[in-house]
Each structure stands twice: as C-alpha cells, then as structure tokens.
Design a protein around this motif. Sequence first.
Motif, PDB file in Angstrom:
ATOM      1  N   VAL A 110      65.517  45.486  62.221  1.00  0.00           N
ATOM      2  CA  VAL A 110      65.413  44.181  62.881  1.00  0.00           C
ATOM      3  C   VAL A 110      64.185  43.446  62.356  1.00  0.00           C
ATOM      4  O   VAL A 110      64.258  42.259  62.025  1.00  0.00           O
ATOM      5  CB  VAL A 110      65.364  44.331  64.419  1.00  0.00           C
ATOM      6  CG1 VAL A 110      64.978  43.022  65.093  1.00  0.00           C
ATOM      7  CG2 VAL A 110      66.698  44.840  64.956  1.00  0.00           C
ATOM      8  N   ASP A 134      64.741  41.967  59.060  1.00  0.00           N
ATOM      9  CA  ASP A 134      65.896  41.065  59.044  1.00  0.00           C
ATOM     10  C   ASP A 134      67.124  41.676  58.373  1.00  0.00           C
ATOM     11  O   ASP A 134      67.951  40.976  57.795  1.00  0.00           O
ATOM     12  CB  ASP A 134      65.535  39.724  58.384  1.00  0.00           C
ATOM     13  CG  ASP A 134      64.484  38.982  59.181  1.00  0.00           C
ATOM     14  OD1 ASP A 134      64.693  38.773  60.380  1.00  0.00           O
ATOM     15  OD2 ASP A 134      63.434  38.644  58.597  1.00  0.00           O
ATOM     16  N   SER A 155      71.322  41.890  69.390  1.00  0.00           N
ATOM     17  CA  SER A 155      72.167  41.145  70.323  1.00  0.00           C
ATOM     18  C   SER A 155      71.282  40.334  71.265  1.00  0.00           C
ATOM     19  O   SER A 155      70.060  40.514  71.309  1.00  0.00           O
ATOM     20  CB  SER A 155      73.026  42.120  71.131  1.00  0.00           C
ATOM     21  OG  SER A 155      72.198  42.857  72.018  1.00  0.00           O
ATOM     22  N   SER A 189      69.075  43.765  60.284  1.00  0.00           N
ATOM     23  CA  SER A 189      69.970  43.984  61.409  1.00  0.00           C
ATOM     24  C   SER A 189      69.737  42.870  62.417  1.00  0.00           C
ATOM     25  O   SER A 189      68.592  42.473  62.650  1.00  0.00           O
ATOM     26  CB  SER A 189      69.694  45.346  62.054  1.00  0.00           C
ATOM     27  OG  SER A 189      70.570  45.579  63.133  1.00  0.00           O
ATOM     28  N   ASP A 190      70.816  42.355  62.975  1.00  0.00           N
ATOM     29  CA  ASP A 190      70.708  41.283  63.957  1.00  0.00           C
ATOM     30  C   ASP A 190      70.794  41.855  65.363  1.00  0.00           C
ATOM     31  O   ASP A 190      71.814  42.442  65.728  1.00  0.00           O
ATOM     32  CB  ASP A 190      71.839  40.267  63.767  1.00  0.00           C
ATOM     33  CG  ASP A 190      71.697  39.490  62.471  1.00  0.00           C
ATOM     34  OD1 ASP A 190      70.553  39.173  62.103  1.00  0.00           O
ATOM     35  OD2 ASP A 190      72.729  39.202  61.839  1.00  0.00           O
ATOM     36  N   SER A 228      66.113  28.613  64.246  1.00  0.00           N
ATOM     37  CA  SER A 228      67.273  27.900  63.729  1.00  0.00           C
ATOM     38  C   SER A 228      67.183  26.390  63.921  1.00  0.00           C
ATOM     39  O   SER A 228      67.986  25.663  63.366  1.00  0.00           O
ATOM     40  CB  SER A 228      68.541  28.426  64.393  1.00  0.00           C
ATOM     41  OG  SER A 228      68.459  28.216  65.787  1.00  0.00           O
ATOM     42  N   THR A 242      60.835  34.134  59.707  1.00  0.00           N
ATOM     43  CA  THR A 242      62.023  34.790  60.225  1.00  0.00           C
ATOM     44  C   THR A 242      61.745  35.393  61.590  1.00  0.00           C
ATOM     45  O   THR A 242      60.599  35.643  61.960  1.00  0.00           O
ATOM     46  CB  THR A 242      62.484  35.919  59.281  1.00  0.00           C
ATOM     47  OG1 THR A 242      61.501  36.956  59.282  1.00  0.00           O
ATOM     48  CG2 THR A 242      62.722  35.407  57.861  1.00  0.00           C
TER      49      THR A 242
END
Length: 189
Positions: A43, A46, A51, A48-49, A73, A10
């Motif tokens: 963060v 994982d 920006s 909180s995403d 991804s 991740t």
Amino acid sequence: MNSQAPHSATLGADLRALRKARGLTLSEISVRLGRSVGWLSQVERDMSDPSISDLREIAECLGVPMSMLFAHSSAPADEQGYVVRAGSRRPMGSGEEGLIEELLSPDLTDDFEMVHSTFKPRSKMQTPANRPTQEVGYMVSGRLDLTIGDRRFLVGPGDSFRIKNQPYQWSNPYDELAVAIWVIAPPVY
C-alpha cells in the motif's frame, strides 16, 4: 508539461510519511490493522489499493481524518505534487476546538508541512500540545493569545512566532476569526 504526478504525490507516500512522523513501524501498524506487513508495504509503495474500510482503519490508526486521504484525485494530473488550489486543500483535524486546518503542502513527503489555520471567535485549545517539532506561525488576520512554554504572547496580523519542541496552547477570546499560516517540521499530520 509532464502529465505524470511525481511519485511523492501519492496516497502511499503520504501514508508512509504519516507513519514515520508518528514513529511507528510497518509491523506496529500491521498488528493494529490485523493485516500483513507485506500488504501494508505494498500500500505504501502504491502496489496495492486499500479498500474504503482499510482507509478508514488506517486513518484512525494514524489519527487523521479520512478526508485527508482522498484529496490526491482532486488536482489535475499535471498539477499533482506541485500546486494546491485554494478550493482543493485537504482538511485536517476534527475542528472540535474551533480550529479549522487545511494542508497547503501538496503532500506529506517533504521535511516540513505548511498548514492554513482558521481559529473561530471565542475558541480555545483545551489541552496544551507538546510535539517533537519546530513550528513557525505567521498571523494573516485576527489575534491569538499564545502560551509557549511558560511565556504568554498576544500576536496579531503580520506577527510571527516560533515553537521549538515546547508545550504550547492558543486561544482566540476575541469576536473575529484569526487566520495563521504554520510551517511544521517534521510533518506531523
């Protein structure tokens, strides 16, 4: 096959590994970013995403190219954390000295990392590096002039070498590309 990626594959896990490899605490990074320790912790877990702006600042703070933080991804879900396809390697470094590096490891959470390094013809490391690591390199093709500590070596295809917490510098004064595979422990990228 399990369609879920292992937790280690991740963005948060890689950010945590990069921060720890640099000997930085959550508090130190949060001060540099102007964000709370709680947010940064979320963060890294994982929860909180961040920006795009946050990622840009985090990458700058950790000294990695932002592109390195986006590659999670690109792999199919059943391969994430297990397989890195040749066309999906994450770029590392700036390439300014004529060195193009790509991460061969699926992520940065292991005790080591594997790196594919391509040295352009007539390129040279301008300033010697001295990292608190143990590194082993294997020359796939081309030749490199290496200085490790106060010793000089010429390495070519099939040769391997070790750098153990020593200053080193490389140059490729030749007219052909040189390619090496590096294993670095602990991970530093």
